[in-house]
Design a protein around this motif. Structure first.
Motif, PDB file in Angstrom:
ATOM      1  N   MET A   1     -10.660   4.625   3.199  1.00  0.00           N
ATOM      2  CA  MET A   1      -9.221   4.771   3.043  1.00  0.00           C
ATOM      3  C   MET A   1      -8.944   5.108   1.577  1.00  0.00           C
ATOM      4  O   MET A   1      -9.368   4.394   0.685  1.00  0.00           O
ATOM      5  N   ARG A   2      -8.237   6.176   1.358  1.00  0.00           N
ATOM      6  CA  ARG A   2      -7.913   6.598  -0.016  1.00  0.00           C
ATOM      7  C   ARG A   2      -7.033   5.549  -0.691  1.00  0.00           C
ATOM      8  O   ARG A   2      -6.144   4.982  -0.046  1.00  0.00           O
ATOM      9  N   PRO A   3      -7.230   5.304  -1.979  1.00  0.00           N
ATOM     10  CA  PRO A   3      -6.463   4.272  -2.686  1.00  0.00           C
ATOM     11  C   PRO A   3      -4.954   4.468  -2.619  1.00  0.00           C
ATOM     12  O   PRO A   3      -4.199   3.504  -2.484  1.00  0.00           O
ATOM     13  N   GLU A   4      -4.488   5.705  -2.687  1.00  0.00           N
ATOM     14  CA  GLU A   4      -3.034   5.936  -2.660  1.00  0.00           C
ATOM     15  C   GLU A   4      -2.400   5.561  -1.320  1.00  0.00           C
ATOM     16  O   GLU A   4      -1.200   5.310  -1.242  1.00  0.00           O
ATOM     17  N   THR A   7      -1.259   1.750  -1.435  1.00  0.00           N
ATOM     18  CA  THR A   7      -0.278   1.364  -2.451  1.00  0.00           C
ATOM     19  C   THR A   7       1.115   1.391  -1.842  1.00  0.00           C
ATOM     20  O   THR A   7       1.570   2.431  -1.361  1.00  0.00           O
ATOM     21  N   ARG A   8       1.786   0.252  -1.860  1.00  0.00           N
ATOM     22  CA  ARG A   8       3.122   0.143  -1.255  1.00  0.00           C
ATOM     23  C   ARG A   8       4.183   0.847  -2.104  1.00  0.00           C
ATOM     24  O   ARG A   8       4.099   0.867  -3.322  1.00  0.00           O
ATOM     25  N   ASP A   9       5.205   1.389  -1.423  1.00  0.00           N
ATOM     26  CA  ASP A   9       6.338   1.977  -2.126  1.00  0.00           C
ATOM     27  C   ASP A   9       7.311   0.856  -2.537  1.00  0.00           C
ATOM     28  O   ASP A   9       7.087  -0.311  -2.201  1.00  0.00           O
ATOM     29  N   PRO A  10       8.397   1.160  -3.251  1.00  0.00           N
ATOM     30  CA  PRO A  10       9.335   0.119  -3.695  1.00  0.00           C
ATOM     31  C   PRO A  10       9.958  -0.699  -2.547  1.00  0.00           C
ATOM     32  O   PRO A  10      10.358  -1.842  -2.740  1.00  0.00           O
ATOM     33  N   ASP A  11      10.007  -0.114  -1.341  1.00  0.00           N
ATOM     34  CA  ASP A  11      10.556  -0.840  -0.185  1.00  0.00           C
ATOM     35  C   ASP A  11       9.510  -1.706   0.510  1.00  0.00           C
ATOM     36  O   ASP A  11       9.809  -2.376   1.496  1.00  0.00           O
ATOM     37  N   GLY A  12       8.262  -1.667   0.025  1.00  0.00           N
ATOM     38  CA  GLY A  12       7.210  -2.494   0.591  1.00  0.00           C
ATOM     39  C   GLY A  12       6.376  -1.821   1.667  1.00  0.00           C
ATOM     40  O   GLY A  12       5.508  -2.445   2.272  1.00  0.00           O
ATOM     41  N   TYR A  13       6.617  -0.538   1.919  1.00  0.00           N
ATOM     42  CA  TYR A  13       5.861   0.180   2.944  1.00  0.00           C
ATOM     43  C   TYR A  13       4.714   0.969   2.324  1.00  0.00           C
ATOM     44  O   TYR A  13       4.793   1.421   1.187  1.00  0.00           O
ATOM     45  N   PHE A  14       3.665   1.142   3.111  1.00  0.00           N
ATOM     46  CA  PHE A  14       2.578   2.006   2.700  1.00  0.00           C
ATOM     47  C   PHE A  14       2.942   3.448   3.050  1.00  0.00           C
ATOM     48  O   PHE A  14       3.732   3.694   3.966  1.00  0.00           O
ATOM     49  N   PRO A  15       2.373   4.437   2.340  1.00  0.00           N
ATOM     50  CA  PRO A  15       2.679   5.840   2.642  1.00  0.00           C
ATOM     51  C   PRO A  15       2.269   6.215   4.069  1.00  0.00           C
ATOM     52  O   PRO A  15       1.363   5.618   4.644  1.00  0.00           O
ATOM     53  N   LEU A  16       2.936   7.208   4.599  1.00  0.00           N
ATOM     54  CA  LEU A  16       2.645   7.728   5.938  1.00  0.00           C
ATOM     55  C   LEU A  16       1.931   9.063   5.785  1.00  0.00           C
ATOM     56  O   LEU A  16       2.448   9.996   5.168  1.00  0.00           O
ATOM     57  N   LEU A  17       0.733   9.148   6.351  1.00  0.00           N
ATOM     58  CA  LEU A  17      -0.033  10.390   6.354  1.00  0.00           C
ATOM     59  C   LEU A  17       0.197  11.067   7.703  1.00  0.00           C
ATOM     60  O   LEU A  17       0.052  10.437   8.748  1.00  0.00           O
ATOM     61  N   PHE A  71      -0.374  10.308  13.020  1.00  0.00           N
ATOM     62  CA  PHE A  71       0.214   9.578  11.907  1.00  0.00           C
ATOM     63  C   PHE A  71      -0.723   8.441  11.534  1.00  0.00           C
ATOM     64  O   PHE A  71      -1.282   7.788  12.404  1.00  0.00           O
ATOM     65  N   LEU A  72      -0.878   8.203  10.248  1.00  0.00           N
ATOM     66  CA  LEU A  72      -1.707   7.099   9.771  1.00  0.00           C
ATOM     67  C   LEU A  72      -0.927   6.333   8.716  1.00  0.00           C
ATOM     68  O   LEU A  72      -0.394   6.923   7.775  1.00  0.00           O
ATOM     69  N   ARG A  73      -0.846   5.019   8.899  1.00  0.00           N
ATOM     70  CA  ARG A  73      -0.226   4.154   7.901  1.00  0.00           C
ATOM     71  C   ARG A  73      -0.959   2.824   7.909  1.00  0.00           C
ATOM     72  O   ARG A  73      -1.283   2.295   8.968  1.00  0.00           O
ATOM     73  N   VAL A  74      -1.235   2.296   6.747  1.00  0.00           N
ATOM     74  CA  VAL A  74      -1.813   0.969   6.630  1.00  0.00           C
ATOM     75  C   VAL A  74      -0.737  -0.032   7.046  1.00  0.00           C
ATOM     76  O   VAL A  74       0.416   0.081   6.645  1.00  0.00           O
ATOM     77  N   ILE A  75      -1.118  -0.997   7.888  1.00  0.00           N
ATOM     78  CA  ILE A  75      -0.186  -2.043   8.308  1.00  0.00           C
ATOM     79  C   ILE A  75      -0.833  -3.400   8.085  1.00  0.00           C
ATOM     80  O   ILE A  75      -2.029  -3.483   7.812  1.00  0.00           O
ATOM     81  N   ALA A  76      -0.043  -4.444   8.211  1.00  0.00           N
ATOM     82  CA  ALA A  76      -0.514  -5.794   7.872  1.00  0.00           C
ATOM     83  C   ALA A  76      -1.503  -6.369   8.879  1.00  0.00           C
ATOM     84  O   ALA A  76      -2.294  -7.237   8.534  1.00  0.00           O
ATOM     85  N   GLU A  77      -1.471  -5.923  10.117  1.00  0.00           N
ATOM     86  CA  GLU A  77      -2.369  -6.504  11.114  1.00  0.00           C
ATOM     87  C   GLU A  77      -3.577  -5.600  11.355  1.00  0.00           C
ATOM     88  O   GLU A  77      -3.476  -4.377  11.250  1.00  0.00           O
ATOM     89  N   PRO A  78      -4.723  -6.195  11.674  1.00  0.00           N
ATOM     90  CA  PRO A  78      -5.936  -5.392  11.898  1.00  0.00           C
ATOM     91  C   PRO A  78      -5.955  -4.795  13.306  1.00  0.00           C
ATOM     92  O   PRO A  78      -6.540  -5.346  14.233  1.00  0.00           O
TER      93      PRO A  78
END
Length: 109
Positions: A1-4, A7-17, A71-78
């Motif tokens: 997973m790429r480091p960027e 990294t969460r945005d100011p609203d607390g979300y991870f970027p959406l690929l 769509f790919l986004r890092v989320i809190a649950e595995p």
């Protein structure tokens, strides 16, 4: 997973690929996966014609577009969540071994 992507945005979300891609077809060998072996043993018989297909509905769409969107986004649950918009179905995979369980139906969630 790429480091960027971690990294969460100011609203607390991870970027959406978002990845959009056409469907690929190999017309000259009927969908078999033996083209590699043909290329090694009989190169002149291993010629293929690759076609990338975009789709559009006549009378509805202004232009054709790739039929596959991921769509790919890092989320809190595995979990790996697979969703088919066309079929209105979803499945959640919680173990890596489930990725290779081809007998599992998409409505099994």
């Amino acid at each position: 997973m790429r480091p960027e992507l971690k990294t969460r945005d100011p609203d607390g979300y991870f970027p959406l690929l978002i990845e959009r891609t056409p469907v690929r077809m190999d017309l000259s060998h009927s969908g078999w996966s033996d083209i590699f072996f043909l290329g090694m043993d009989y190169p002149e018989g291993a010629r293929v014609l690759n076609v990338s297909i975009d789709l559009g509905v006549y009378g509805r769409d202004d232009q054709v577009a790739p039929p596959i969107t991921c769509f790919l986004r890092v989320i809190a649950e595995p979990v790996l969540r697979l969703v088919s918009v066309d079929l209105d179905q979803a499945v959640e995979l919680r173990e890596i071994s489930e990725v290779f369980d081809y007998a599992r139906t998409i409505s099994g969630c």
